[in-house]
Design an enzyme around this catalytic site. Structure first.
Site, mmCIF file in Angstrom:
data_model
loop_
_atom_site.group_PDB
_atom_site.id
_atom_site.type_symbol
_atom_site.label_atom_id
_atom_site.label_comp_id
_atom_site.label_asym_id
_atom_site.label_seq_id
_atom_site.Cartn_x
_atom_site.Cartn_y
_atom_site.Cartn_z
ATOM 1 N N PHE A 14 0.812 -1.275 -0.120
ATOM 2 C CA PHE A 14 0.159 0.011 -0.160
ATOM 3 C C PHE A 14 0.869 1.111 -0.068
ATOM 4 C CE2 PHE A 14 -2.684 2.894 2.223
ATOM 5 C CZ PHE A 14 -4.199 2.879 1.361
ATOM 6 N N ASP A 51 2.045 -5.579 8.570
ATOM 7 C CA ASP A 51 0.843 -4.748 8.329
ATOM 8 C C ASP A 51 -0.275 -5.589 8.322
ATOM 9 O OD1 ASP A 51 -1.293 -3.040 7.207
ATOM 10 O OD2 ASP A 51 0.230 -1.651 6.341
ATOM 11 N N TYR A 54 -10.914 0.682 10.927
ATOM 12 C CA TYR A 54 -12.006 1.097 9.955
ATOM 13 C C TYR A 54 -12.311 0.216 8.924
ATOM 14 C CZ TYR A 54 -8.418 3.230 7.388
ATOM 15 O OH TYR A 54 -7.054 3.488 6.616
ATOM 16 N N LYS A 55 -11.603 -1.292 8.765
ATOM 17 C CA LYS A 55 -11.739 -1.956 7.851
ATOM 18 C C LYS A 55 -12.693 -3.046 8.304
ATOM 19 C CE LYS A 55 -7.875 -0.273 5.119
ATOM 20 N NZ LYS A 55 -6.690 -0.383 4.819
ATOM 21 N N ARG A 96 -12.209 -4.349 -7.017
ATOM 22 C CA ARG A 96 -11.895 -5.068 -5.934
ATOM 23 C C ARG A 96 -13.209 -5.928 -4.862
ATOM 24 N NH1 ARG A 96 -7.982 -2.928 -1.053
ATOM 25 N NH2 ARG A 96 -10.034 -1.640 -0.839
HETATM 26 C C1 PLP Z 1 -5.956 0.851 4.382
HETATM 27 C C2 PLP Z 1 -4.409 0.700 4.597
HETATM 28 C C3 PLP Z 1 -3.588 1.764 5.390
HETATM 29 C C4 PLP Z 1 -4.303 3.009 5.639
HETATM 30 O O1 PLP Z 1 -3.445 3.817 6.496
HETATM 31 P P1 PLP Z 1 -4.211 5.008 6.998
HETATM 32 O O2 PLP Z 1 -2.852 5.675 7.905
HETATM 33 O O3 PLP Z 1 -5.275 4.623 8.010
HETATM 34 O O4 PLP Z 1 -4.752 5.912 5.924
HETATM 35 C C5 PLP Z 1 -2.219 1.475 5.464
HETATM 36 N N1 PLP Z 1 -1.660 0.197 4.914
HETATM 37 C C6 PLP Z 1 -2.260 -0.651 4.293
HETATM 38 C C7 PLP Z 1 -1.703 -1.931 4.064
HETATM 39 C C8 PLP Z 1 -3.868 -0.254 4.234
HETATM 40 O O5 PLP Z 1 -4.559 -1.439 3.584
#
Ligand code: PLP
Length: 417
Positions: free
Chosen positions: A138, A215, A240-241, A389
């Site tokens: 990400f 992560d 939040y996921k 997705r």
């Molecule tokens: C959703 C996600 C994030 C989000 O990071 P935020 O700081 O909450 O915006 C980071 N890393 C991964 C792999 C994600 O899927």
């Protein structure tokens, strides 16, 4: 039974032991109301609100914030990051208490933990100047590490990955050396849904003397995670996921108890000190997990997630994983039958043992199709290049919902052809 018949979706829903959990999420009960999506395929990006959270939040406003006012800090709020962190540890990530805390955003926690890790590693051995990561992680993960490498004069060692699959243990073995300070990877890849072999990768990194930061954004709440068992050093993840904490709810950090004492995180704030209200002349890091927090804890942001964490604990993460596999298998079956003939390919592992909770479908028209689907209240998300997705949040998504959504994908694609 014809695999694409709607009756089959109904039968799968009827046989689903976790089916009743859907009724505990607002908008997921299949009732058709204006603006309520017909199919929500983005629970891995922003989970639905638990119905219990409406009451929890209102009660908090009236009885805690509204009535106790500042006294709330003494009564329960100060401990909430640790209490909720421990509950995530227990329910979702295989962490014994005292190692998980709710902190800042995932991005900020990644920075804090990765910086702490590389500093400790280099203090132990100045030659450890490399950070191993992959090209398809990400963006925020890559950007944070780019920043740390620049700040600390380190080098990034990139693993090139197949975007329809993910990082393998062999690739990590080839990339880690006695110069590696840290390995940062996603346990479930945000694009393909690939599920990494975290136990093996953690072992490989440790054999090279590196620390590992996992992560867990797309893992926590959808696939079993066993941080203590893997011997993982560090982890971060979104709430939040799959944990349904609501937009922008704060992330969690895990720091293995054995590592806590040797790690110093870079955002030294008063809430991370040994005696918060001593307000002393200089920063003295708290012992234990408290040292990884910085400022005033985001209490309001920790409310809704508690309802989903409780549901995960009640349902059990192994049962949730079974449902998740059944949903992604069903989505792949419908895709093969309906969408393969329209030129759609699957950019996710076909082996469920290597796949998390979502499936990515590829076709050149996916960007256009996403806009069309959103107009029809079918909500997947689009990921470059040409990826649709399909996120199937196990507690809140049903088989008939999956059927309806993929039928809309089929009909939409046919209409664009
Ligand atoms: C959703 C996600 C994030 C989000 O990071 P935020 O700081 O909450 O915006 C980071 N890393 C991964 C792999 C994600 O899927």
């Amino acid at each position: 039974m014809n695999p694409t018949a709607r009756d089959r979706a109904h039968a799968l829903d009827a046989a689903d032991p976790l089916g009743p959990y859907r009724l505990r999420f607002h908008g997921a009960d299949g009732e058709v109301a204006p603006g309520v999506p017909l199919a929500y395929f983005d629970g891995n990006s922003l989970g639905r609100p638990p119905i219990a959270s409406f009451e929890r939040i209102e009660r908090f406003l009236r009885e805690e914030w509204g009535t106790r006012l500042i006294r709330g800090w003494d009564e329960s709020w100060m401990e909430l990051p640790f209490v909720v962190g421990d509950s995530i540890g227990r329910a979702a990530i295989g962490a014994a208490s005292g190692q998980t805390v709710i902190g800042d955003s995932t991005t900020v926690l990644l920075y804090k933990l990765a910086r702490a890790a590389v500093d400790a590693q280099r203090a132990g051995d100045a030659r450890r100047t490399e950070i191993v990561l992959d090209r398809d992680n990400f963006p925020t993960d890559r950007y944070v590490l780019e920043g740390i490498a620049a700040e600390r004069g380190m080098q990034l060692r990139w693993i090139e990955v197949d975007t329809a699959a993910g990082v393998t243990a062999d690739q990590v073995a080839a990339a880690t050396t006695d110069r590696t300070a840290l390995v940062l990877l996603s346990h479930v890849a945000y694009r393909s849904g690939h599920l990494a072999d975290a136990a093996a990768i953690t072992r490989i990194a440790h054999d090279a003397g590196a620390l590992v930061l996992w992560d867990l954004c797309h893992s926590a709440g959808s696939v079993p995670v066993a941080l203590d068992e893997w011997g993982a050093d560090l982890a971060v993840g979104c709430t939040y996921k799959y944990l349904n904490g609501g937009p922008g709810s704060p992330a969690f950090a895990y720091v293995n108890a054995a590592r806590q004492g040797e790690l110093a995180q870079p955002i030294q704030g008063w809430m991370g000190t040994a005696d918060v209200f001593a307000m002393g002349p200089e920063y003295v890091a708290a012992r234990g997990i408290r040292r990884f927090i910085s400022g005033t804890p985001p209490i309001v942001g920790m409310l809704a997630m508690q309802d989903t964490i409780a549901m995960i604990e009640e349902a059990g993460i192994d049962a949730i994983r079974q449902k998740s596999i059944a949903l992604t298998e069903y989505a792949i079956e419908l895709t093969d039958a309906w969408l393969g003939p329209l030129g759609v390919s699957i950019a996710s592992p076909r082996d469920p043992a290597e796949r998390g909770g979502h499936v990515t479908l590829m076709h050149p028209a996916m960007r256009e199709l996403t806009a069309l689907l959103w107009e029809q209240d079918v909500i997947p998300d689009y990921r470059d290049p040409h990826g649709l997705r399909i996120g199937l949040s196990p507690l809140s998504t049903g088989f008939d919902e999956t059927w309806l959504g993929l039928r809309a994908v089929r009909d939409g694609l046919a209409s664009l052809a």
